[in-house]
Structure formats: structure tokens, C-alpha cells
Design a protein around this motif. Structure first.
Motif, PDB file in Angstrom:
ATOM      1  N   UNK A 264     -48.660 -15.815 -24.526  1.00 32.29           N
ATOM      2  CA  UNK A 264     -50.101 -15.594 -24.624  1.00 32.29           C
ATOM      3  C   UNK A 264     -50.726 -15.584 -23.237  1.00 32.29           C
ATOM      4  N   UNK A 265     -51.886 -14.960 -23.124  1.00 33.22           N
ATOM      5  CA  UNK A 265     -52.557 -14.926 -21.827  1.00 33.22           C
ATOM      6  C   UNK A 265     -53.099 -16.294 -21.459  1.00 33.22           C
ATOM      7  N   UNK A 266     -53.417 -16.452 -20.185  1.00 30.53           N
ATOM      8  CA  UNK A 266     -53.953 -17.724 -19.742  1.00 30.53           C
ATOM      9  C   UNK A 266     -52.829 -18.658 -19.343  1.00 30.53           C
ATOM     10  N   UNK A 267     -53.184 -19.881 -19.067  1.00 31.89           N
ATOM     11  CA  UNK A 267     -52.168 -20.843 -18.664  1.00 31.89           C
ATOM     12  C   UNK A 267     -51.250 -21.144 -19.833  1.00 31.89           C
ATOM     13  N   UNK A 268     -49.955 -21.152 -19.560  1.00 33.29           N
ATOM     14  CA  UNK A 268     -49.036 -21.438 -20.658  1.00 33.29           C
ATOM     15  C   UNK A 268     -49.180 -22.876 -21.130  1.00 33.29           C
ATOM     16  N   UNK A 269     -48.924 -23.091 -22.394  1.00 32.03           N
ATOM     17  CA  UNK A 269     -48.947 -24.448 -22.949  1.00 32.03           C
ATOM     18  C   UNK A 269     -47.579 -25.096 -22.788  1.00 32.03           C
ATOM     19  N   UNK A 270     -46.578 -24.263 -22.611  1.00 35.09           N
ATOM     20  CA  UNK A 270     -45.224 -24.794 -22.464  1.00 35.09           C
ATOM     21  C   UNK A 270     -44.379 -23.764 -21.727  1.00 35.09           C
ATOM     22  N   UNK A 271     -43.239 -24.223 -21.220  1.00 35.86           N
ATOM     23  CA  UNK A 271     -42.217 -23.315 -20.711  1.00 35.86           C
ATOM     24  C   UNK A 271     -40.981 -23.531 -21.554  1.00 35.86           C
ATOM     25  N   UNK A 272     -40.369 -22.469 -21.995  1.00 33.30           N
ATOM     26  CA  UNK A 272     -39.153 -22.663 -22.760  1.00 33.30           C
ATOM     27  C   UNK A 272     -38.163 -21.552 -22.470  1.00 33.30           C
ATOM     28  N   UNK A 273     -36.923 -21.863 -22.701  1.00 31.68           N
ATOM     29  CA  UNK A 273     -35.872 -20.852 -22.638  1.00 31.68           C
ATOM     30  C   UNK A 273     -34.968 -21.098 -23.813  1.00 31.68           C
ATOM     31  N   UNK A 290     -24.633 -25.116 -22.623  1.00 32.56           N
ATOM     32  CA  UNK A 290     -25.762 -24.186 -22.755  1.00 32.56           C
ATOM     33  C   UNK A 290     -27.099 -24.925 -22.599  1.00 32.56           C
ATOM     34  N   UNK A 291     -27.179 -26.101 -23.222  1.00 33.55           N
ATOM     35  CA  UNK A 291     -28.407 -26.906 -23.105  1.00 33.55           C
ATOM     36  C   UNK A 291     -28.677 -27.232 -21.630  1.00 33.55           C
ATOM     37  N   UNK A 292     -27.629 -27.579 -20.922  1.00 30.91           N
ATOM     38  CA  UNK A 292     -27.809 -27.960 -19.522  1.00 30.91           C
ATOM     39  C   UNK A 292     -28.293 -26.756 -18.695  1.00 30.91           C
ATOM     40  N   UNK A 293     -27.695 -25.617 -18.929  1.00 30.12           N
ATOM     41  CA  UNK A 293     -28.114 -24.419 -18.188  1.00 30.12           C
ATOM     42  C   UNK A 293     -29.564 -24.049 -18.508  1.00 30.12           C
ATOM     43  N   UNK A 294     -29.915 -24.151 -19.761  1.00 31.93           N
ATOM     44  CA  UNK A 294     -31.289 -23.818 -20.154  1.00 31.93           C
ATOM     45  C   UNK A 294     -32.278 -24.805 -19.533  1.00 31.93           C
ATOM     46  N   UNK A 295     -31.882 -26.096 -19.517  1.00 29.42           N
ATOM     47  CA  UNK A 295     -32.754 -27.110 -18.912  1.00 29.42           C
ATOM     48  C   UNK A 295     -32.969 -26.799 -17.435  1.00 29.42           C
ATOM     49  N   UNK A 296     -31.903 -26.393 -16.771  1.00 28.96           N
ATOM     50  CA  UNK A 296     -32.019 -26.025 -15.353  1.00 28.96           C
ATOM     51  C   UNK A 296     -32.983 -24.843 -15.187  1.00 28.96           C
ATOM     52  N   UNK A 297     -32.812 -23.847 -16.038  1.00 24.48           N
ATOM     53  CA  UNK A 297     -33.677 -22.656 -15.934  1.00 24.48           C
ATOM     54  C   UNK A 297     -35.140 -23.029 -16.149  1.00 24.48           C
ATOM     55  N   UNK A 298     -35.394 -23.878 -17.131  1.00 24.23           N
ATOM     56  CA  UNK A 298     -36.774 -24.284 -17.423  1.00 24.23           C
ATOM     57  C   UNK A 298     -37.326 -25.120 -16.265  1.00 24.23           C
ATOM     58  N   UNK A 299     -36.513 -26.049 -15.756  1.00 26.47           N
ATOM     59  CA  UNK A 299     -36.966 -26.908 -14.652  1.00 26.47           C
ATOM     60  C   UNK A 299     -37.314 -26.060 -13.436  1.00 26.47           C
ATOM     61  N   UNK A 300     -36.490 -25.047 -13.167  1.00 27.56           N
ATOM     62  CA  UNK A 300     -36.736 -24.221 -11.981  1.00 27.56           C
ATOM     63  C   UNK A 300     -37.975 -23.361 -12.162  1.00 27.56           C
ATOM     64  N   UNK A 305     -43.697 -22.650 -10.498  1.00 29.33           N
ATOM     65  CA  UNK A 305     -45.126 -22.587 -10.817  1.00 29.33           C
ATOM     66  C   UNK A 305     -45.865 -23.854 -10.401  1.00 29.33           C
ATOM     67  N   UNK A 306     -45.151 -24.784  -9.789  1.00 29.47           N
ATOM     68  CA  UNK A 306     -45.762 -26.041  -9.374  1.00 29.47           C
ATOM     69  C   UNK A 306     -46.385 -26.776 -10.572  1.00 29.47           C
ATOM     70  N   UNK A 307     -45.579 -26.887 -11.598  1.00 26.94           N
ATOM     71  CA  UNK A 307     -46.070 -27.485 -12.843  1.00 26.94           C
ATOM     72  C   UNK A 307     -45.279 -28.747 -13.164  1.00 26.94           C
ATOM     73  N   UNK A 308     -46.005 -29.792 -13.564  1.00 25.95           N
ATOM     74  CA  UNK A 308     -45.360 -31.008 -14.046  1.00 25.95           C
ATOM     75  C   UNK A 308     -45.376 -30.997 -15.570  1.00 25.95           C
ATOM     76  N   UNK A 309     -44.372 -31.665 -16.167  1.00 26.85           N
ATOM     77  CA  UNK A 309     -44.306 -31.708 -17.625  1.00 26.85           C
ATOM     78  C   UNK A 309     -44.098 -33.136 -18.084  1.00 26.85           C
ATOM     79  N   UNK A 310     -44.640 -33.435 -19.218  1.00 24.41           N
ATOM     80  CA  UNK A 310     -44.518 -34.799 -19.718  1.00 24.41           C
ATOM     81  C   UNK A 310     -43.708 -34.852 -21.012  1.00 24.41           C
ATOM     82  N   UNK A 363     -40.416 -27.495 -22.238  1.00 26.38           N
ATOM     83  CA  UNK A 363     -41.258 -28.564 -21.693  1.00 26.38           C
ATOM     84  C   UNK A 363     -42.705 -28.230 -22.019  1.00 26.38           C
ATOM     85  N   UNK A 364     -43.476 -29.263 -22.310  1.00 25.29           N
ATOM     86  CA  UNK A 364     -44.880 -29.031 -22.645  1.00 25.29           C
ATOM     87  C   UNK A 364     -45.707 -30.202 -22.118  1.00 25.29           C
TER      88      UNK A 364
END
Ligand code: TTP
Ligand code: MG
Length: 401
Positions: A264-273, A290-300, A305-310, A363-364
Motif C-alpha cells: 500500500x502507499x505511504x509508510x509501510x506498516x510492516x516489512x515481510x519476505x 529458509x527462515x534464517x535467510x528470510x530474516x536476514x533479508x527483512x533485517x537488511x 530504510x533506517x527502520x526499527x521494529x518491535x 517485522x512490524x
């Protein structure tokens, strides 16, 4: 732009629908003035006697038969297709004349809002691109076997509830879906299945590739690139030296490669892969890997984007479409790849070893840093044409990889 790709993380499996209304402003005029149905209708500004400058916003398909098209000067449109009212006055044939209506944005916006409501009922994630155009993420809604039926129903709903017609393209990528929706206009429904994108595009003229405007296309023709298939087969380094980053991007689009997820447009509410296995597997090692690779991709991606996630979440999809999710919130916002991997693996533990077809990491609960500014230069606009091919100019492609 492959640098964000990780070995073993395949392109996200997506089913994307691009919806674009047919001759939208003219369709709106017909909605409130049924006498215009089936007639040549031109919507624009500046055709009233005494006013000379103005342009065509759109023309009905009947008016397009006369050569009238968007962005044309009204004076030119009037030469090709005089107004009925003037033709009648002059004793000319009214069959060779059309109806002209002034732009009424407020009304078109209200019709567009009705269409949007239906689109949102048909998909969780909708990216609105312009007044009459949107991408829908159907991945978790339908299977490839059902997409045609889905498309027929969506078109019928828009037509019966709003009264305008839509053309739909359904494909595994955004860029292919966009080309598909335009391929059989008006009232089109074109499905391009995974693995067929390159063949679907191959014989189309190069300007049909998403992101290739007329100026780029003309230069490509000089280089012997006439069809999308020629672009797909061209050397990406040559394309980059000629057309910059855009050259590489359209090369990938012509090959059916497009990593962007519908967001969606605007700031994302989450990042996911998320990523599907070749075939459903119960192999724990492959799943954790696979989970580990996806986590790496999401973290990067968050880091770029200089985004923190909780909140950290995972998704496990058992065949055919049984979606299970788990999430955990941390005491405070972080940007920590190792922690993300660890928490994702822990959450996934509940499903590890089960037969799964797809897994995902999300992450959201995001906090945006001061640097979180969409890149203005990243998408489009290197030669003054096609300035914003799909309204995504502000988004860097890397963020989708
Ligand atoms: P488009 O979807 O590009 O065109 P369209 O809906 O009229 O026709 P098509 O069937 O080919 O999709 O644009 C949507 C609306 O945006 C269009 O109805 C009028 C407006 N518009 C302009 O005002 N100026 C323009 O140059 C263009 C291209 C569109
Ligand atoms: Mg349209």
C-alpha cells in the motif's frame, strides 16, 4: 539490482492483479448521462468556442476510432471529430461527430472511490496508483487455477455495482500484470501464469514493457531492439550504459523478473519476505535455513530504510493454503539482524518438521528514523518521458528486493 537477493531465497511467489478502468472519465460521463453510451465521447478542457488551448483528458473507444487520444490538443481533436452540436447546426453528418464534456474531477473521484471499495473487498493488500488504476495482491486469496474466475467476478461486480468497465491483468509480477491489463482493452481479462511471462511479452513492441516510454523506445529501435524479446535478450551492461539504471530495470521486466511486492502507499506498516519451497517439504533443516535467510533479508531491508521494529512474526503455510502465523513483541524497538533470526527461529519451532509449502518472516510495529525518506531518483524519469510509469517513482526498487 540483484544485490539484495540472497542465494536460495527465490522471488516471492505472488499473484498480482492490475486493474485499470476503461476510458475512465468518459465512462463516468456515461454513467450520469446514459445517452452517451455507444457514442464517441471526448472529455477535456478548452473546446468551448472562444477558448483555444486545452487538451483531451480521455476519449471513449468510439472517439479513438477517429484518432482522438489523451493529451491531444483540443483543436486537433475537434478537427478529427467535430462536436455533434456544431455538426447539426452546420447540416453536417452527426454520425461523424462526437460529444464533448468538461472534466469534472469531483464526480470522477466519487466514482473512483466506489471502485476502490470493491477492490479492497477483493484483496487484503491494494496499491492504488492513480484515479483509475490499482494493484491487488491475490497471493493468499486464490490459486492460479481460480484466477480467471476471480477476475470475471471482480469485473462483473465493478460493472454491476458501479457501472464502469475494468480491464484486468493477472500475473506473477506487478510489471507483467500492468502489461496484461492493457493487452486486451477495453473490458479485458488477461492471465499470464508463472513461467509464461517472458513468452507473453516476447513479441510485443518494446514500448509495451512497463517503464519503456516513447523516447527510450525510439533509441532502443536504433540499437535494434524492436520487441520486448529483443530487450530481454540484450546485454544488460550495454543497456545500463545507454539508459542508466532504468536500462537494467526494463531488461529485467522484459524477462519477467520483478521483485517488487504489492504494498500500500505511504509508510509501510510492516516489512515481510516470504518464500515457497519448490515443493512442500518437512525437512527441518531446509525450513530453518529458509527462515534464517528470510530474516536476514527483512533485517537488511529495514536497515536500508533506517527502520526499527518491535514485533517479529513468522508465517508457515501448509498445503494448500493453510496459513499459520506467530508473533512476539520485544520490550523496545530494535534493528538487530541476529536477534531477528533468533526470535524468528524460536517462533517457527512450533511448525518445524511439518509439511510446509511456504514460510515467511515479518517485522512490524515500526519506528522510522530521520533518514527515512523515499528516494526520489530511484524510479523512472531519466529522459523526461514516462515520468512516473506507475506512480512508484518515490520508491526505491531495492526496498522490494
Ligand atoms: P488512463 O487509464 O491512462 O486512460 P483511460 O482510463 O481514459 O483509458 P484506458 O481505457 O486506455 O485505460 O487514465 C485514466 C484517466 O486519467 C483518464 O480517463 C483521464 C485521465 N488522464 C488525463 O487527464 N490525461 C492524460 O493524458 C491521461 C493519459 C489520462
Ligand atoms: Mg484507464
Amino acid at each position: 539490482m540483484e544485490r539484495g537477493r540472497l542465494p536460495g531465497v527465490s522471488a516471492p511467489e505472488q499473484i498480482v492483479c492490475h486493474a485499470d478502468m476503461d476510458c475512465f472519465y468518459a465512462a463516468c460521463e456515461r454513467l450520469r448521462e446514459p445517452a452517451l453510451r455507444g457514442e464517441p465521447v471526448v472529455v477535456g478542457m478548452g473546446y468551448e468556442p472562444g477558448t483555444t488551448n486545452g487538451a483531451v483528458a480521455t476519449a471513449s473507444y468510439e472517439a479513438r476510432e477517429f484518432g482522438v487520444e489523451s493529451a491531444q490538443a483540443i483543436s486537433e481533436a475537434l478537427e478529427l471529430l467535430p462536436r455533434k452540436i456544431d455538426a447539426a447546426r452546420n447540416g453536417d453528418s452527426v454520425a461523424e461527430a462526437g460529444f464533448y464534456r468538461p472534466v469534472d474531477m469531483e464526480y470522477y473521484e466519487s466514482v473512483a472511490a466506489d471502485v476502490r471499495e470493491i477492490l479492497h473487498e477483493h484483496a487484503e493488500t491494494v496499491r492504488e496508483v492513480s484515479i483509475d488504476e490499482a494493484y491487488l495482491d491475490l497471493t493468499d486469496r486464490v490459486d492460479w487455477a481460480d484466477v480467471e474466475e476471480f477476475g470475471r467476478r471482480l469485473k462483473a461486480t465493478i460493472e454491476s455495482e458501479v457501472g464502469v468497465t475494468a480491464s484486468l491483468g493477472i500475473a506473477p509480477t506487478m510489471s507483467a500484470a500492468k502489461v496484461a491489463s492493457d493487452h486486451d482493452k477495453p473490458d479485458g481479462l488477461v492471465v499470464v501464469e508463472p513461467g509464461e511471462v517472458r513468452a507473453f511479452l516476447a513479441d510485443l513492441p518494446v514500448e509495451d514493457v512497463h517503464g519503456v516510454g516513447p523516447v527510450t523506445a525510439a533509441r532502443m529501435r536504433e540499437l535494434g531492439i524492436d520487441a520486448a524479446g529483443d530487450l530481454a535478450a540484450a546485454d544488460p551492461a550495454t543497456l545500463e550504459s545507454e539508459f542508466g539504471e532504468r536500462g537494467r530495470r526494463v531488461h529485467r521486466f522484459a524477462r519477467g523478473e520483478d521483485e517488487r511486492a504489492v504494498e500500500p502507499k505511504g509508510r509501510p506498516k510492516s516489512f515481510s519476505r516470504e518464500s515457497a519451497f519448490h515443493e512442500p517439504t518437512d525437512d527441518e533443516t531446509a525450513q530453518y535455513d529458509r527462515i534464517e535467510r528470510l530474516a536476514t533479508a527483512v533485517a537488511q531491508r529495514a536497515e536500508r530504510r533506517d527502520v526499527l521494529y518491535q514485533t517479529i512474526g513468522i508465517k508457515a503455510v501448509a498445503p494448500p493454503f493453510e496459513v499459520r502465523t506467530r508473533a512476539r513483541s520485544l520490550p523496545g524497538p530494535v534493528a538487530d539482524e541476529a536477534l531477528l533470526q533468533e526470535v524468528a527461529a524460536e517462533l517457527f519451532g512450533e511448525f518445524a518438521g511439518q509439511r510446509l509449502r511456504k514460510v515467511g518472516v515479518r517485522v512490524s510495529n515500526l519506528s522510522f528514523g530521520a533518514d527515512e525518506q523515499p528516494s526520489l531518483s530511484a524510479f523512472g524519469g531519466d529522459d523526461g518521458e514516462d515520468p512516473d510509469p506507475d506512480g512508484q517513482r518515490q520508491r526505491s526498487l531495492t526496498e522490494f528486493e
